[in-house]
Design an enzyme around this catalytic site. Structure first.
Site, PDB file in Angstrom:
ATOM      1  N   GLU A  60      -7.057  -4.090 -13.895  1.00 11.99           N
ATOM      2  CA  GLU A  60      -8.287  -3.307 -14.068  1.00 11.99           C
ATOM      3  C   GLU A  60      -9.129  -3.760 -15.257  1.00 11.99           C
ATOM      4  O   GLU A  60     -10.347  -3.858 -15.156  1.00 11.99           O
ATOM      5  CB  GLU A  60      -7.971  -1.811 -14.190  1.00 11.99           C
ATOM      6  N   HIS A 129      -1.590   9.772 -11.890  1.00 12.08           N
ATOM      7  CA  HIS A 129      -2.545   9.465 -10.818  1.00 12.08           C
ATOM      8  C   HIS A 129      -3.495  10.626 -10.525  1.00 12.08           C
ATOM      9  O   HIS A 129      -4.132  10.656  -9.488  1.00 12.08           O
ATOM     10  CB  HIS A 129      -1.792   9.112  -9.523  1.00 12.08           C
TER      11      HIS A 129
END
Lengths: 325, 363
Positions: A60, A129
């Site tokens: 990322e 998450h």
């Protein structure tokens, strides 16, 4: 009007913009060959080819930073975060580079990038998450933050976000991806910074964003049914820029406000909105501004408990009653 | 430096002489003199910055490039039209080399509105996209993904160009750098990662911070071309080796990692103590034997390209230019309170073209 899902609305928006502007490119983990972890980009590789729909490694900081650099040179990358929670892996690239580049260059450089992906709990994936970082994102001047709660808004806001010359963090919701509604075919835009009054009312303003504000519509039904209370329901849609006018006009009419959102309470969007209301509409208030958030702890895994931790129709209903006491 | 540097990948061809390399052999006297002049201008500018810093005119940090001038000047001198530069916070040399003016740079250091970033960036954050210069970045290694993105955009647009992404030896241990290496190699991006290895990441020597035989060799893990430029003080050797990497990027769209051995004379930032981690003798020895300006000067004197008279003239002009920039900065206005909220959002600065509604600023 065709009935399509939130997922299809996002896909339509990105597809239309890819067709419209050769500089738009969709990138992210599993967006191309895999058709998207949540199938937002299903079929897009086949239709637009590997130059426009790009699979990235799980990296990322690297690929989002790369998107920021590419945006500086004129591309309009739409970067999918498989879970928005992974924004923290790229924090420096987003908040030091994308957010500050225009400022630190004295306005010489723009960063027209969109970071998008689902930012929600409620799917039993645990604390890592399930982040809802809209207030963390909106804290940073230079960044815009959008949280659509339905398919119509998702499409119109996505198209606006892609055309925007500033970096936009676009937070979706996996639980809403399958929700359908009537969405017009073809071109329309929803401007950033314009709230949507989902229901008009006179006794209480329920303001919020994301899935929680869709729940609030059902809470409003209960309030009407059981107590004949008329609640106005306002979906902000966009956190920054923020539609203060619609918020304040509503509060001035109803004299009571409840903010609902999935985020944790500390320094949340609701905290900001409550501060704005007390600053600019204090004399109109008949009760303190109430806020309803997730229960303040990391997202719990346990299935029945996570439901209790998050906002629910009942929790919003109870909070509304307290506001009316 | 405390560690014996690892050797270059390829044993130098016997008799290698950077001056005789084709890219340098063809240089005319004016071009050679320009290389020397650009290095002198960087040094005199920075010396003037240091004085202003000591006078309290410049705030924050001041990361001086003195000792490393041959790298920025050498690299920029072989760049083409579609080649782009991005670097970290030790950015004065790169900015002058790409053609930014001393006035706008000094004014930026003074926090003045006439500065290259209107006083919003400071010494670490210079930018000039019109000269393909994309900063000036404050976080160690944070600019490397951006440089990779510049290369991505060049390739996407089908332009024959490359991105030169500079970093110091301290940056090579940052995750973002390795992620960029992977993306660049995976997608054959035309990016050259230039490690200016001055031996110290702030006060920590390479041997105390970085594993492995050399910094550049880490490229092997990504199947990427790499090389070490031992004589980073020689502007001509820098030119030759960097030009080869640029050629690879232009013609084959392949990335490279180049480690250029160099040395900085001043502390990491000038406010930092410079005695705890290295010996004064080490600095003096480098200055005496490998100073980039002196090295170039001696070479060009030997070739009678430079004369003592011309050297004095170049020096005088650079000092005057730097002095003028300090006066310009001093005389320039500070930004106003209203300027604090400009250049944050494109839309806020272009109200006629604004499409969004609502509040962007919250005070």
């Amino acid at each position: 009007m065709p009935v399509i899902s939130y997922r299809e609305a996002l896909r339509a928006a990105m597809s239309e913009e890819i067709e419209r502007d050769p500089n738009v490119v969709l990138m992210g983990e599993e967006v191309a060959q895999f058709n998207g972890a949540y199938k937002i980009s299903e079929g897009m590789l086949e239709k637009y080819g590997p130059k426009r729909i790009v699979d990235t490694p799980i990296s990322e900081a690297g690929f989002i930073g790369m998107g920021v650099g590419a945006a500086m040179l004129g591309l309009r990358p739409v970067m999918e975060l498989m879970f928005f929670s992974f924004y923290s892996v790229a924090f420096d690239q987003i908040f030091n580079n994308a957010a500050n580049i225009r400022y630190m260059s004295g306005g010489l450089i723009n960063c027209p990038i969109v970071l998008r992906g689902p930012a929600n709990g409620g799917t039993n994936v645990g604390a890592t998450h399930s982040h809802t970082p809209e207030s963390i994102a909106a804290y940073h001047p230079g960044i815009k933050v959008v949280v659509p709660s339905n398919a119509y808004d998702a499409k119109g806001l996505m198209k606006s976000a892609i055309r925007d010359n500033d970096p936009v963090m676009f937070m979706e919701n996996t639980i809403l991806y399958g929700e359908t509604m009537e969405v017009p075919d073809g071109e329309y835009l929803v401007p950033l910074g314009k709230a949507s009054v989902l229901r008009e009312g006179k006794d209480l303003s329920i303001i919020g964003h994301g899935r929680a504000i869709q729940m609030a519509l059902k809470s409003a039904d209960l309030l009407k049914e059981k107590h004949n209370i008329s609640a106005e329901v306002i979906d902000l849609r966009s956190i920054r820029p923020l539609d203060e006018e619609t918020i304040l006009n509503s509060v001035k009419k109803t004299n009571r406000a409840l903010y609902v959102e999935e985020s944790k309470p500390f320094c949340s969007v609701g905290a900001m909105v409550a501060a704005i209301i007390s600053d600019k509409a204090f004399d109109y208030l008949d009760a303190p501004v109430k806020r309803l958030n997730s229960i303040d702890a990391p997202a719990i895994y346990s299935m029945p408990l996570e439901k209790l931790q998050l906002p629910s129709v009942d929790r919003i209903y109870q909070a509304a009653l307290e506001t009316l006491k | 430096m405390t560690k014996k540097p690892a050797p270059t990948k390829k044993a130098e061809v016997a008799g290698y002489n950077a001056r005789q390399a084709p890219i340098n052999a063809k240089l005319g006297n004016d071009e050679l003199i320009a290389l020397y002049r650009d290095m002198v201008r960087i040094r005199r500018f920075e010396e003037r910055c240091l004085r202003s810093y000591q006078q309290g005119k410049i705030g924050g940090f001041l990361h001086l490039y003195i000792g490393q001038e041959s790298i920025a000047v050498g690299v920029v001198s072989v760049m083409g039209k579609n080649d782009h530069v991005i670097t970290a916070y030790r950015d004065h040399g790169h900015a002058l080399a790409v053609g930014m003016g001393m006035n706008e740079m000094m004014a930026e250091n003074y926090g003045k509105y006439t500065g290259c970033s209107k006083g919003k960036g400071g010494s670490m954050h210079y930018f000039d996209p019109s000269r393909n210069f994309w900063g000036g970045h404050g976080i160690v290694g944070g600019q490397i993904p951006l440089g990779t993105g510049l290369a991505y955009a060049l390739k996407y647009k089908g332009l024959k160009g490359c991105a030169l992404a500079f970093m110091g030896d301290g940056a090579v241990n940052q995750g973002a750098v390795h992620e960029s290496y992977n993306l660049a190699a995976l997608w054959s991006l035309p990016v050259i990662f230039v490690i200016e290895n001055n031996g110290y990441s702030m006060g920590t020597s390479q041997e105390r911070s970085s594993a492995g035989p050399s910094l550049a060799q880490r490229a092997e893990g990504y199947g990427m071309n790499w090389d070490i430029i031992e004589n980073g003080h020689d502007v001509l050797e820098v030119r030759d080796k960097v030009a080869a990497a640029i050629k690879l990027a232009h013609e084959k769209s392949l990335p490279s990692v180049l480690e250029i051995r160099t040395y900085r004379y001043r502390g990491h930032s000038v406010a930092d103590p410079d005695t705890t981690y290295r010996d004064k003798k080490e600095i003096e020895e480098y200055k005496a034997t490998k100073d980039p300006l002196m090295f170039c000067q001696n070479q060009l004197l030997g070739e009678k390209v430079l004369t003592d008279e011309l050297i004095a003239k170049i020096d005088e002009a650079a000092r005057a230019e730097a002095e003028t920039s300090a006066q310009f900065a001093e005389a320039s206005p500070f930004p106003t309170v209203e300027d604090i909220q400009k250049d944050v959002y494109w839309e806020a600065d272009n109200p006629a073209d604004r499409k969004s509604q609502g509040t962007l600023f919250f005070n």
